[in-house]
Design a protein around this motif. Structure first.
Motif, PDB file in Angstrom:
ATOM      1  N   GLN A 137       0.815  -1.210   0.000  1.00 58.01           N
ATOM      2  CA  GLN A 137       0.000   0.000   0.000  1.00 58.01           C
ATOM      3  C   GLN A 137       0.851   1.263   0.000  1.00 58.01           C
ATOM      4  OE1 GLN A 137      -2.928  -0.100   3.142  1.00 58.01           O
ATOM      5  NE2 GLN A 137      -3.213  -2.286   2.851  1.00 58.01           N
ATOM      6  N   MET A 138       2.114   1.159   0.360  1.00 62.02           N
ATOM      7  CA  MET A 138       2.979   2.340   0.423  1.00 62.02           C
ATOM      8  C   MET A 138       3.338   2.864  -0.957  1.00 62.02           C
ATOM      9  SD  MET A 138       5.610   1.506   3.400  1.00 62.02           S
ATOM     10  CE  MET A 138       5.104   0.470   4.738  1.00 62.02           C
ATOM     11  N   ASN A 139       3.531   1.978  -1.909  1.00 59.51           N
ATOM     12  CA  ASN A 139       3.896   2.374  -3.260  1.00 59.51           C
ATOM     13  C   ASN A 139       3.161   1.462  -4.246  1.00 59.51           C
ATOM     14  OD1 ASN A 139       5.101   3.604  -5.383  1.00 59.51           O
ATOM     15  ND2 ASN A 139       7.056   2.565  -5.182  1.00 59.51           N
ATOM     16  N   PRO A 140       1.880   1.745  -4.488  1.00 61.81           N
ATOM     17  CA  PRO A 140       1.111   0.854  -5.358  1.00 61.81           C
ATOM     18  C   PRO A 140       1.652   0.840  -6.784  1.00 61.81           C
ATOM     19  CG  PRO A 140      -0.165   2.804  -4.803  1.00 61.81           C
ATOM     20  CD  PRO A 140       1.108   2.878  -4.021  1.00 61.81           C
ATOM     21  N   LEU A 141       1.603  -0.316  -7.403  1.00 62.78           N
ATOM     22  CA  LEU A 141       2.097  -0.464  -8.761  1.00 62.78           C
ATOM     23  C   LEU A 141       1.120   0.072  -9.796  1.00 62.78           C
ATOM     24  CD1 LEU A 141       3.585  -4.050  -8.544  1.00 62.78           C
ATOM     25  CD2 LEU A 141       4.803  -1.892  -8.469  1.00 62.78           C
TER      26      LEU A 141
ATOM     27  N   GLY B 108      -1.939   2.738 -10.556  1.00 64.94           N
ATOM     28  CA  GLY B 108      -2.654   3.926 -10.117  1.00 64.94           C
ATOM     29  C   GLY B 108      -3.993   4.024 -10.812  1.00 64.94           C
TER      30      GLY B 108
END
Length: 85
Positions: free
Chosen positions: A57-61, A63
């Motif tokens: 959840q910190m850096n979703p692949l 968007g």
């Protein structure tokens, strides 16, 4: 955006309690070692699964995908016209 301290500490303590605390309290019997192994593996797998979901959840692949009309409407409402090109 980074990881918050409380959720990591809380879930590590929770699954640490399941993986360390519960095996100590297993009843005596012929399958005591099997039950302990099951509890430790369950705790390790659940904690690892939670950690992977939390970190994803910190850096979703992927968007949000907006249509061209929606992008133009947002740009117009923000007074930022799109450049052709």
């Amino acid at each position: 955006m980074g990881a918050a301290f409380f959720p990591i500490f809380f879930f590590t303590a929770l699954w640490g309690g399941v993986g360390i605390g519960l095996p100590i309290m297993t009843p005596k019997g012929p399958h005591q070692n099997l039950i302990r192994c099951i509890l430790m593996l369950t705790a390790a797998c659940c904690w690892l699964f939670w950690l992977c979901c939390y970190m994803a959840q910190m850096n979703p692949l992927i968007g949000p995908r907006l249509k061209r009309d929606a992008i133009q409407m947002i740009a117009k409402s923000w007074d930022n016209p799109l450049k052709d090109g």
